[in-house]
Design an enzyme around this catalytic site. Sequence first.
Site, mmCIF file in Angstrom:
data_model
loop_
_atom_site.group_PDB
_atom_site.id
_atom_site.type_symbol
_atom_site.label_atom_id
_atom_site.label_comp_id
_atom_site.label_asym_id
_atom_site.label_seq_id
_atom_site.Cartn_x
_atom_site.Cartn_y
_atom_site.Cartn_z
ATOM 1 N N HIS A 181 -25.650 12.025 -23.179
ATOM 2 C CA HIS A 181 -24.747 10.873 -23.139
ATOM 3 C C HIS A 181 -25.298 9.719 -23.973
ATOM 4 O O HIS A 181 -24.548 9.021 -24.668
ATOM 5 C CB HIS A 181 -24.544 10.403 -21.697
ATOM 6 C CG HIS A 181 -23.627 11.281 -20.901
ATOM 7 N ND1 HIS A 181 -23.853 12.612 -20.713
ATOM 8 C CD2 HIS A 181 -22.459 11.005 -20.253
ATOM 9 C CE1 HIS A 181 -22.891 13.136 -19.971
ATOM 10 N NE2 HIS A 181 -22.025 12.180 -19.686
ATOM 11 N N HIS A 222 -29.939 11.415 -14.801
ATOM 12 C CA HIS A 222 -31.134 11.679 -15.602
ATOM 13 C C HIS A 222 -32.279 10.859 -15.052
ATOM 14 O O HIS A 222 -32.092 9.854 -14.362
ATOM 15 C CB HIS A 222 -30.894 11.296 -17.068
ATOM 16 C CG HIS A 222 -30.149 12.327 -17.864
ATOM 17 N ND1 HIS A 222 -30.755 13.411 -18.445
ATOM 18 C CD2 HIS A 222 -28.838 12.413 -18.175
ATOM 19 C CE1 HIS A 222 -29.856 14.140 -19.091
ATOM 20 N NE2 HIS A 222 -28.687 13.550 -18.943
ATOM 21 N N ASP A 226 -35.690 10.432 -19.713
ATOM 22 C CA ASP A 226 -34.614 10.996 -20.532
ATOM 23 C C ASP A 226 -33.890 9.909 -21.319
ATOM 24 O O ASP A 226 -33.500 10.117 -22.473
ATOM 25 C CB ASP A 226 -33.605 11.732 -19.644
ATOM 26 C CG ASP A 226 -34.258 12.774 -18.768
ATOM 27 O OD1 ASP A 226 -35.361 13.224 -19.113
ATOM 28 O OD2 ASP A 226 -33.670 13.134 -17.735
#
Length: 286
Positions: A181, A222, A226
């Site tokens: 994302h 996450h 990350d």
Amino acid sequence: MPFIFAREAPKLWRKVCAETSTELSLLAGNWKFVLAGLIFQYLHGVAAHGVHYLHQPGPTLQDAGFFLLPELGQAKNYLSETFFAVIFFSFILWTFHPFVFQLKKIYTVLIWCRVFVYLAVCQMLRIITFYSTLLPGPSYHCREGSNLARLPPPESALEVLLINFPQGIVYGCGDLIFSSHMIFTLVFVRTYQKYGTRRCFKQLAWSVAVVQSLLILTSRKHYTVDVVVAWYTVNLVVFFIDQKLPELPDRSTSQPLLPMSTREKDSKNREELDKFLNGNSANITT
């Protein structure tokens, strides 16, 4: 009001048709790059789905972001995906704005060719990292006790290649470092930062990227690592690719891709003649 709309509608339609013709001519010369970019998006999905078969649920790791930021909970977990969807489709609409608006600086096909290069390099690095070390997913559906945390061994290669779309994308586990994302978000923001025209929107875009980072952590999709790795990796990748790729032509200065009309040709010829005569006269006087 209806009269104004009726008068402007044919102009808008002609503009859309002319822009479509221009972009199709660009697509005809760059379709291999666009197709390769789309294919790699699919391959990235296959890789992310494949690592789900290897995922081992376990206790959530200690994380600074989880300690500092409150947890949204499963009832509000949709906020992160909804916010990302707004970012995603807003960028797509911006790349197609030359079809409608008069003030245009970019060619849609060329922008997407560049974006696909950014995405492909970042996603290739992402695939290498999340297959190198498999971490227990912090998402609710990846934790111990969830039926989605592990997938039964695939019965055929076709099961992996089909990636169980869209459930296989939304409920994936194991593809953690680094956040996909944030790859899309930062690539979109960096692209608008370079080729956008509104300074206020550029500042808003970076603020949106920060908010998206926080939502990913508060929804526990996450770990903080990350998101942090995505921030510096994507920016470095975009920076180095920009050093290698030629700059995109600016529509305000580049030559038109469509054939000019007779009137435009005559006007251009007169301008060139005037420049030639002025240049010669200057040489004669000196």
